[in-house]
Design a protein around this motif. Structure first.
Motif, mmCIF file in Angstrom:
data_model
loop_
_atom_site.group_PDB
_atom_site.id
_atom_site.type_symbol
_atom_site.label_atom_id
_atom_site.label_comp_id
_atom_site.label_asym_id
_atom_site.label_seq_id
_atom_site.Cartn_x
_atom_site.Cartn_y
_atom_site.Cartn_z
ATOM 1 N N SER A 64 0.820 -1.212 0.000
ATOM 2 C CA SER A 64 0.000 0.000 0.000
ATOM 3 C C SER A 64 0.855 1.263 0.000
ATOM 4 O O SER A 64 0.630 2.191 -0.788
ATOM 5 N N ASN A 65 1.856 1.289 0.871
ATOM 6 C CA ASN A 65 2.706 2.473 0.971
ATOM 7 C C ASN A 65 3.602 2.644 -0.249
ATOM 8 O O ASN A 65 3.795 3.767 -0.735
ATOM 9 N N THR A 66 4.160 1.556 -0.747
ATOM 10 C CA THR A 66 5.038 1.640 -1.916
ATOM 11 C C THR A 66 4.275 2.169 -3.126
ATOM 12 O O THR A 66 4.781 3.022 -3.872
ATOM 13 N N THR A 67 3.068 1.680 -3.321
ATOM 14 C CA THR A 67 2.242 2.143 -4.437
ATOM 15 C C THR A 67 1.922 3.628 -4.289
ATOM 16 O O THR A 67 1.987 4.397 -5.263
ATOM 17 N N THR A 68 1.600 4.052 -3.078
ATOM 18 C CA THR A 68 1.283 5.462 -2.830
ATOM 19 C C THR A 68 2.491 6.353 -3.068
ATOM 20 O O THR A 68 2.374 7.416 -3.701
ATOM 21 N N PHE A 69 3.648 5.939 -2.577
ATOM 22 C CA PHE A 69 4.862 6.731 -2.802
ATOM 23 C C PHE A 69 5.190 6.829 -4.285
ATOM 24 O O PHE A 69 5.626 7.876 -4.764
ATOM 25 N N PHE A 70 4.993 5.745 -5.000
ATOM 26 C CA PHE A 70 5.240 5.762 -6.443
ATOM 27 C C PHE A 70 4.397 6.841 -7.118
ATOM 28 O O PHE A 70 4.912 7.647 -7.906
ATOM 29 N N HIS A 71 3.124 6.880 -6.810
ATOM 30 C CA HIS A 71 2.229 7.862 -7.436
ATOM 31 C C HIS A 71 2.600 9.290 -7.043
ATOM 32 O O HIS A 71 2.607 10.193 -7.890
ATOM 33 N N HIS A 72 2.932 9.506 -5.773
ATOM 34 C CA HIS A 72 3.256 10.859 -5.316
ATOM 35 C C HIS A 72 4.594 11.351 -5.869
ATOM 36 O O HIS A 72 4.726 12.526 -6.234
ATOM 37 N N ILE A 73 5.582 10.472 -5.920
ATOM 38 C CA ILE A 73 6.889 10.872 -6.459
ATOM 39 C C ILE A 73 6.797 11.104 -7.959
ATOM 40 O O ILE A 73 7.414 12.026 -8.499
ATOM 41 N N GLY A 179 7.540 22.873 -0.144
ATOM 42 C CA GLY A 179 6.916 22.333 1.058
ATOM 43 C C GLY A 179 6.382 20.934 0.817
ATOM 44 O O GLY A 179 6.506 20.041 1.659
ATOM 45 N N HIS A 180 5.790 20.731 -0.366
ATOM 46 C CA HIS A 180 5.298 19.400 -0.738
ATOM 47 C C HIS A 180 6.463 18.414 -0.876
ATOM 48 O O HIS A 180 6.380 17.278 -0.417
ATOM 49 N N LEU A 181 7.542 18.884 -1.515
ATOM 50 C CA LEU A 181 8.707 18.023 -1.724
ATOM 51 C C LEU A 181 9.339 17.626 -0.385
ATOM 52 O O LEU A 181 9.672 16.451 -0.176
ATOM 53 N N ASN A 182 9.496 18.584 0.523
ATOM 54 C CA ASN A 182 10.072 18.292 1.835
ATOM 55 C C ASN A 182 9.224 17.295 2.620
ATOM 56 O O ASN A 182 9.743 16.389 3.273
ATOM 57 N N THR A 183 7.922 17.472 2.543
ATOM 58 C CA THR A 183 7.012 16.582 3.261
ATOM 59 C C THR A 183 7.072 15.171 2.695
ATOM 60 O O THR A 183 7.126 14.180 3.439
ATOM 61 N N LEU A 184 7.075 15.072 1.380
ATOM 62 C CA LEU A 184 7.146 13.779 0.711
ATOM 63 C C LEU A 184 8.465 13.079 1.022
ATOM 64 O O LEU A 184 8.497 11.875 1.328
ATOM 65 N N TYR A 185 9.563 13.823 0.977
ATOM 66 C CA TYR A 185 10.884 13.242 1.251
ATOM 67 C C TYR A 185 10.960 12.724 2.688
ATOM 68 O O TYR A 185 11.443 11.598 2.930
ATOM 69 N N THR A 186 10.499 13.521 3.627
ATOM 70 C CA THR A 186 10.537 13.121 5.033
ATOM 71 C C THR A 186 9.735 11.847 5.268
ATOM 72 O O THR A 186 10.211 10.900 5.914
#
Length: 241
Positions: A64-73, A179-186
């Motif tokens: 679930s998390n890997t798929t979500t990160f893929f879409h957001h990145i 701000g979005h990039l920092n949040t996603l990276y963290t």
């Protein structure tokens, strides 16, 4: 006194290159400026968010998390994709490190950054939509190779995030999306640390940024990419599986 003078001479000589030229000064990293690292879209405690909930299967959580990160990145990269071209990014580089793509036969391919990202996103898209790898139907088992595939995906997604910071942070600032990039990276870094999904040696190149962004998010501040509490937590998850 003679010994001291000789020692000083040796130290002075070691600062320069053999040809007598001074080493090029290290380029200032804009993304490390305090006024930008403070920017987030939420103050949520991501350390708690990435932890495996009770009664949730580990593989389900990873999927679930890997798929979500893929879409957001993928979405984050799309915001600066018009600036990431074969001319501006002739290699897939992060700071002084260059990445190569390896095809299915293991052949090393030198490519531009947009080509590399396209390879990453295409291959990950193929995996996350494959029912034999990322099953969505009840009762369908995850393959034995699932964890290794997730690790591979996360490594490539890290490369994309790191490239955005290294080569396209100015454009991200101009779009007011830092701000979005920092949040996603963290969120992403704390997730891969929690489950030991990426070798710390792989993420060392961005340790300075990780230290700044994750130290206030319940993560270890030693910069090693793997806090002791996170390691213990990940080992427990493995045992549960």
């Amino acid at each position: 006194m003679e010994f001291i003078i000789c020692s000083l001479c040796c130290c002075w000589k070691s600062k320069g290159k053999p040809n007598g030229k001074k080493p090029a000064p290290e380029e200032k990293k804009l993304y490390l400026e305090p006024e930008y690292t403070k920017s987030r879209i939420t103050d949520f405690e991501f350390k708690e968010l990435v932890m495996l909930p009770r009664e949730i299967d580990l593989n389900e959580w990873l999927a679930s998390n890997t798929t979500t990160f893929f879409h957001h990145i993928n979405l984050q990269y799309s915001t600066i994709s018009e600036f990431c071209t074969g001319e501006s990014c002739q290699t897939m580089a992060v700071c002084n490190t260059q990445y190569y793509w390896y095809d299915e036969r293991g052949k090393k391919i030198k490519c531009t950054a947009p080509q590399y990202v396209d390879f990453v996103m295409s291959s990950v898209q193929k995996l996350v939509t494959d029912e034999d790898v990322f099953p969505t139907k009840y009762g369908k088992e995850f393959p034995n190779s699932f964890e290794s595939l997730v690790k591979k995906i996360c490594k490539y997604l890290f490369h994309v995030l790191a490239h955005i910071y290294s080569s396209h942070f100015k454009e991200t600032l101009a779009l007011e999306l830092h701000g979005h990039l920092n949040t996603l990276y963290t969120h992403f870094i704390l997730f891969i640390r929690e489950f030991n999904l990426v070798d710390p040696k792989e993420t060392t190149i961005m340790d300075d940024l990780t230290e700044v962004l994750c130290s206030s998010s319940g993560s270890s501040s030693n910069g090693s990419g793997n806090g002791s509490s996170n390691s213990a937590g990940a080992q427990n998850h493995v045992k549960e599986r």
